[in-house]
Scaffold this motif. Structure first.
Motif, short mmCIF file in Angstrom:
data_model
loop_
_atom_site.label_atom_id
_atom_site.label_comp_id
_atom_site.label_asym_id
_atom_site.label_seq_id
_atom_site.Cartn_x
_atom_site.Cartn_y
_atom_site.Cartn_z
N ILE A 5 84.39 35.35 -46.31
CA ILE A 5 83.65 34.10 -46.08
C ILE A 5 82.36 34.40 -45.34
O ILE A 5 81.28 33.97 -45.72
CB ILE A 5 84.49 33.09 -45.27
N VAL A 6 82.47 35.16 -44.26
CA VAL A 6 81.30 35.48 -43.43
C VAL A 6 80.26 36.22 -44.26
O VAL A 6 79.07 35.95 -44.16
CB VAL A 6 81.72 36.29 -42.18
N ALA A 7 80.69 37.14 -45.11
CA ALA A 7 79.76 37.89 -45.95
C ALA A 7 78.95 36.97 -46.86
O ALA A 7 77.79 37.26 -47.16
CB ALA A 7 80.51 38.93 -46.78
N LYS A 8 79.54 35.86 -47.27
CA LYS A 8 78.84 34.93 -48.16
C LYS A 8 77.90 33.99 -47.42
O LYS A 8 76.92 33.52 -47.98
CB LYS A 8 79.86 34.08 -48.93
N VAL A 9 78.20 33.66 -46.16
CA VAL A 9 77.43 32.62 -45.47
C VAL A 9 76.53 33.11 -44.35
O VAL A 9 75.61 32.41 -43.95
CB VAL A 9 78.35 31.50 -44.92
N TYR A 10 76.80 34.31 -43.81
CA TYR A 10 76.05 34.76 -42.64
C TYR A 10 75.09 35.88 -42.99
O TYR A 10 75.46 36.85 -43.63
CB TYR A 10 77.02 35.24 -41.55
N ASN A 11 73.84 35.73 -42.55
CA ASN A 11 72.83 36.76 -42.71
C ASN A 11 72.16 36.94 -41.35
O ASN A 11 71.38 36.09 -40.92
CB ASN A 11 71.81 36.35 -43.78
N GLY A 12 72.48 38.03 -40.68
CA GLY A 12 71.99 38.26 -39.33
C GLY A 12 70.49 38.19 -39.19
O GLY A 12 69.97 37.60 -38.25
N ARG A 13 69.77 38.79 -40.12
CA ARG A 13 68.30 38.76 -40.06
C ARG A 13 67.76 37.35 -40.17
O ARG A 13 66.88 36.95 -39.43
CB ARG A 13 67.71 39.60 -41.19
N GLU A 14 68.26 36.60 -41.15
CA GLU A 14 67.84 35.22 -41.36
C GLU A 14 68.10 34.38 -40.11
O GLU A 14 67.25 33.61 -39.67
CB GLU A 14 68.68 34.62 -42.49
N TRP A 15 69.28 34.54 -39.56
CA TRP A 15 69.68 33.73 -38.42
C TRP A 15 68.93 34.14 -37.16
O TRP A 15 68.62 33.32 -36.33
CB TRP A 15 71.19 33.77 -38.24
N ARG A 16 68.62 35.44 -37.02
CA ARG A 16 67.81 35.89 -35.88
C ARG A 16 66.42 35.27 -35.97
O ARG A 16 65.86 34.81 -34.98
CB ARG A 16 67.71 37.40 -35.83
N TYR A 17 65.83 35.24 -37.17
CA TYR A 17 64.53 34.62 -37.36
C TYR A 17 64.58 33.15 -36.93
O TYR A 17 63.73 32.67 -36.19
CB TYR A 17 64.06 34.73 -38.82
#
Length: 112
Positions: A5-17
Motif C-alpha cells: 500500500i505504502v509503495a503505491k501511495v507514498y513518494n518521499g521526494r514529492e512529500w518532502r517538496y
C-alpha cells in the motif's frame, strides 16, 4: 500488507517538496504531528526506511494531502482501498480533525 500500500501511495521526494516548499514545515514539526522521531521523517523521505500505512495517512493529513489522492492510487486494489479508508476514519476519530478536501500550493489553499 502495509508495504504494498505504502509503495503505491507514498513518494518521499514529492512529500518532502510539499512539506518544505509548499508548507514551509520542518521535519521536526511533521515528526511531532505524526508522533515519531524527526530522524524517521528524514529516513522516509530519503527512502532508507518505509513508514506504515497508518503513518502515511497521518502524514498526508498534516501535509494537506486529501485522502482521495491516496485512495485514487489504489482504486483497483479493494483491500488497500479499505485499509486506507479505515485508517483515515481512525485518524479522524483520534484527532477530531476533518479530512482534507483541498490542496495546498505556493499561493495558498485551492479547491481539490
Amino acid at each position: 500488507m502495509d508495504k504494498p500500500i505504502v509503495a503505491k501511495v507514498y513518494n518521499g521526494r514529492e512529500w518532502r517538496y510539499r512539506r518544505t516548499k509548499v508548507l514551509n514545515m520542518g521535519h521536526e514539526e511533521l515528526a511531532a504531528k505524526v508522533g515519531v522521531h524527526p530522524h524517521s521523517i528524514h529516513r522516509w523521505e530519503n527512502g532508507t526506511r518505509t513508514p506504515s500505512a497508518a503513518q502515511v495517512v497521518v502524514m498526508a493529513h498534516h501535509l494537506g494531502i486529501p485522502i482521495v489522492e491516496l485512495t485514487d492510487r489504489v482504486s483497483e486494489d479493494l483491500e488497500a482501498l479499505r485499509t486506507l479508508v479505515t485508517l483515515e476514519k481512525m485518524r479522524w476519530a483520534e484527532d477530531g480533525e476533518e479530512p482534507i478536501t483541498s490542496y495546498p500550493n505556493e499561493d495558498g489553499w485551492q479547491s481539490g
